[in-house]
Design a protein around this motif. Sequence first.
Motif, PDB file in Angstrom:
ATOM      1  N   ILE A  72       0.841  -1.208   0.000  1.00  0.00           N
ATOM      2  CA  ILE A  72       0.000   0.000   0.000  1.00  0.00           C
ATOM      3  C   ILE A  72       0.870   1.249   0.000  1.00  0.00           C
ATOM      4  O   ILE A  72       0.656   2.166  -0.794  1.00  0.00           O
ATOM      5  CB  ILE A  72      -0.954  -0.011   1.213  1.00  0.00           C
ATOM      6  N   ASP A  73       1.856   1.272   0.886  1.00  0.00           N
ATOM      7  CA  ASP A  73       2.719   2.451   1.029  1.00  0.00           C
ATOM      8  C   ASP A  73       3.518   2.764  -0.233  1.00  0.00           C
ATOM      9  O   ASP A  73       3.894   3.908  -0.471  1.00  0.00           O
ATOM     10  CB  ASP A  73       3.693   2.275   2.190  1.00  0.00           C
ATOM     11  N   HIS A  74       3.813   1.733  -1.038  1.00  0.00           N
ATOM     12  CA  HIS A  74       4.646   1.922  -2.220  1.00  0.00           C
ATOM     13  C   HIS A  74       3.867   1.778  -3.534  1.00  0.00           C
ATOM     14  O   HIS A  74       4.465   1.681  -4.605  1.00  0.00           O
ATOM     15  CB  HIS A  74       5.827   0.943  -2.174  1.00  0.00           C
ATOM     16  N   ASP A  75       2.529   1.773  -3.419  1.00  0.00           N
ATOM     17  CA  ASP A  75       1.654   1.696  -4.583  1.00  0.00           C
ATOM     18  C   ASP A  75       2.025   0.507  -5.481  1.00  0.00           C
ATOM     19  O   ASP A  75       2.173   0.636  -6.689  1.00  0.00           O
ATOM     20  CB  ASP A  75       1.691   3.006  -5.374  1.00  0.00           C
ATOM     21  N   ASP A  77       1.496  -4.008  -5.932  1.00  0.00           N
ATOM     22  CA  ASP A  77       0.676  -5.172  -5.616  1.00  0.00           C
ATOM     23  C   ASP A  77       1.543  -6.218  -4.939  1.00  0.00           C
ATOM     24  O   ASP A  77       2.679  -6.461  -5.362  1.00  0.00           O
ATOM     25  CB  ASP A  77       0.077  -5.770  -6.890  1.00  0.00           C
TER      26      ASP A  77
END
Length: 146
Positions: A72-75, A77
């Motif tokens: 999530i933090d690094h966009d 999957d």
Amino acid sequence: MKLNISNHALQKMRSHAEADYPNECCGFFYGLEGEVRQVQIARQVDNAKDGDQRRRFQIDPRDYRKAEQYAIDHDLDLLGVYHSHPDHPAEPSEHDRKVAMPWFSYIIISVRDGAAADVRSWRLNDHREFEEESTEVKEFIHNTET
């Protein structure tokens, strides 16, 4: 099913497998989901299996939560889990199949006498059987690791 793996991510997985030999190593890999999965980053975690780790690995639930947060933090999957098979083929065991999740890819690294050998990727089909994914190492996949 196809998986493209950055050379950098693959080297991290192979190095981790060799460093943890004769025990099984484990970790997560991240990238972009699509018709072809693009693996950009590999991040190791500790094998949380109590006792003999030469034939089993376990990932602590806290490490799963951290992995999801990292994605999530690094966009990115969260695409799957990698682990090693010391002195065994890079093929999933029955135990691997029982604990697998259908949306993940599973990269298995065979380590022979301390040296990483075959690397293969697998996914569960609708019948909860593993099918091998076609894999290709790519130099150009963007690495966003921090």
